[in-house]
Write an enzyme that holds these catalytic residues in place. Structure first.
Site, mmCIF file in Angstrom:
data_model
loop_
_atom_site.group_PDB
_atom_site.id
_atom_site.type_symbol
_atom_site.label_atom_id
_atom_site.label_comp_id
_atom_site.label_asym_id
_atom_site.label_seq_id
_atom_site.Cartn_x
_atom_site.Cartn_y
_atom_site.Cartn_z
ATOM 1 N N ARG A 35 -14.024 -4.746 -5.105
ATOM 2 C CA ARG A 35 -14.963 -4.370 -6.160
ATOM 3 C C ARG A 35 -14.709 -5.299 -7.341
ATOM 4 N NH1 ARG A 35 -17.276 -2.189 -2.792
ATOM 5 N NH2 ARG A 35 -18.043 -0.043 -2.619
ATOM 6 N N HIS A 51 -22.589 -10.555 -2.711
ATOM 7 C CA HIS A 51 -22.217 -9.251 -2.150
ATOM 8 C C HIS A 51 -22.537 -9.173 -0.649
ATOM 9 C CE1 HIS A 51 -21.723 -4.692 -3.178
ATOM 10 N NE2 HIS A 51 -20.711 -5.201 -2.515
ATOM 11 N N ASP A 69 0.857 -1.184 0.000
ATOM 12 C CA ASP A 69 0.000 0.000 0.000
ATOM 13 C C ASP A 69 0.892 1.232 0.000
ATOM 14 O OD1 ASP A 69 -1.783 2.071 0.380
ATOM 15 O OD2 ASP A 69 -3.045 0.966 1.765
ATOM 16 N N GLU A 85 -22.217 -13.940 -14.789
ATOM 17 C CA GLU A 85 -22.775 -15.121 -15.433
ATOM 18 C C GLU A 85 -21.732 -16.212 -15.632
ATOM 19 O OE1 GLU A 85 -24.750 -14.081 -19.013
ATOM 20 O OE2 GLU A 85 -26.135 -12.677 -18.059
ATOM 21 N N GLY A 113 -20.285 -8.709 1.782
ATOM 22 C CA GLY A 113 -19.203 -8.092 2.542
ATOM 23 C C GLY A 113 -19.610 -7.416 3.833
#
Length: 396
Positions: free
Chosen positions: A237, A278, A173, A265, A280
């Site tokens: 993401r 999703h 990072d 798909e 999270g």
């Protein structure tokens, strides 16, 4: 006493909403001229921005559903809640590592099909279970290496937890903050490039926003650097991973598994992919924490002009000076803005008791506490300065 009208565009946890004093805040889904908007996933890009709007607060970290740049140009800060859902995501990442290492998702499907589809039971079921389990043999985590890309609130928690599970942890990072550096275990080795991290990691986990610089961060070239049988985990993401490249690497056997939170798909039906819907931040605790943080930041801004965790303006927090009136000013980040603003205040006969100004990118924000009566015409005089976007008297 000023009443601020707050519009909620999604269901916001009542644990957060109850922190708003109902004598100061009017809250509802149908507010025609809101001062503030509380939102989770609603898409604001096509929204006509009402002139009354002062701020938008998202109960979550990502702001892809909000026109951040357009609101910045109007002097409207957008708040998010980094870290509020960090523990929930951390736990899901650890679960994803175990799902991949031990092939648990597909093993559970296999067992369910033996009963639900093939109708096996008793000794016949036992025989098939023993015969089929070899195909799901996995590996243990201690001794493996985990690369963590993005050492924000979530990445730090994941890195520390992974080390506690016995993994060798590498982190990358370039924008690591001092606060997060203090919280990061000293046993986490920080590397200087994404390529080095890929080449030394058996598993990769991503904790970065989706911006131009991170789109397709996981691509064919970097996957090729990973050791044979690698695992990619994506709870950041969908766009940060080139899924076609990942699926190809799974087909060739270079990757062992791909665990992600963003269904597609092609990915959802691949035998080496575990795709979750999703999840999270989908815990009651995380939703409460996000709502509390979003509400507190919005209220602090409306009542006192303070900006914390804005994605389009700098952090500006100043304690109120007793016996003064506060003014908040948004302006373009250009020379001599402070001088022009203080000159207008001086011409109005106002003594500056406390003043702070910070800039971020193309914009800056000023908070000033003044002694003396702030007349209505002062706002127009400040707005007449070339480069000033918005100004307001903060009376509460």
């Amino acid at each position: 006493m000023t009443t601020f009208h707050i519009q909620t565009l999604n269901a916001i946890s009542p644990v957060g909403l109850q922190r708003l004093d109902r004598e100061l805040f009017d809250i509802g889904t149908d507010i025609p001229e809101p001062r503030g908007i509380l939102v989770r996933s609603a898409d604001l890009h096509s929204m006509d921005v009402p002139p009354s709007l002062y701020a938008v607060a998202r109960a979550g970290a990502g702001t892809n559903n909000i026109p951040v740049a357009r609101l910045a140009a109007l002097g409207i800060p957008v708040f998010n809640t980094p870290g509020a859902n960090a523990n929930a995501v951390k736990e899901l990442v650890i679960a994803g590592m175990l799902l991949a290492a031990r092939n648990l998702y597909h093993a559970a499907d296999y067992t369910r099909d033996l009963v639900a589809e093939k109708g096996l039971a008793g000794k016949e079921l036992d025989v098939q279970v023993e015969a089929g389990k070899k195909q799901f043999a996995g590996f243990e985590l201690p001794g493996k290496s985990l690369g963590v890309i993005g050492l924000g609130a979530i990445g730090v928690l994941v890195a520390n937890a992974a080390h506690a599970l016995g993994l060798k942890v590498l982190g990358y990072d370039p924008a690591l903050t001092i606060k997060n550096a203090w919280q990061l275990s000293p046993n986490v080795e920080q590397v200087t490039s994404v390529e080095e991290l890929f080449s030394r990691s058996d598993m990769i986990t991503l904790h970065v926003p989706l911006v131009d610089g991170t789109r397709g961060l996981v691509n064919a070239e970097r996957i090729a650097l990973m050791p044979q049988g690698g695992v990619v985990l994506n709870f950041a993401r969908g766009g940060v991973v080139d899924e076609a490249a990942v699926l190809q690497a799974l087909d060739t056997g270079h990757l062992h598994a791909y665990v992600n939170d963003f269904p597609s798909e092609s990915g959802a039906v691949h035998p080496r992919v575990v795709t979750l819907p999703h999840l999270g931040a989908s815990t009651g605790e995380a939703e409460d924490n996000c709502a509390i943080m979003a509400v507190d930041q919005l209220a602090d801004y409306l009542l006192h002009g303070n900006i914390r965790n804005s994605v389009n303006f700098p952090e500006v927090v100043m304690a109120r000076t007793p016996g003064t009136t506060r003014v908040g000013i948004f302006n373009e980040n250009k020379p001599n803005m402070i001088g022009q603003i203080t000159a207008v205040l001086a011409d109005a006969g106002l003594n500056v008791a406390e003043f702070t100004n910070k800039s971020q990118g193309d914009y800056a924000y000023t908070l000033v506490d003044v002694e003396g009566e702030v007349r209505d015409e002062l706002k127009e005089q400040i707005l007449a300065i070339d480069g000033v976007i918005r100004a307001r008297k903060i009376e509460t």
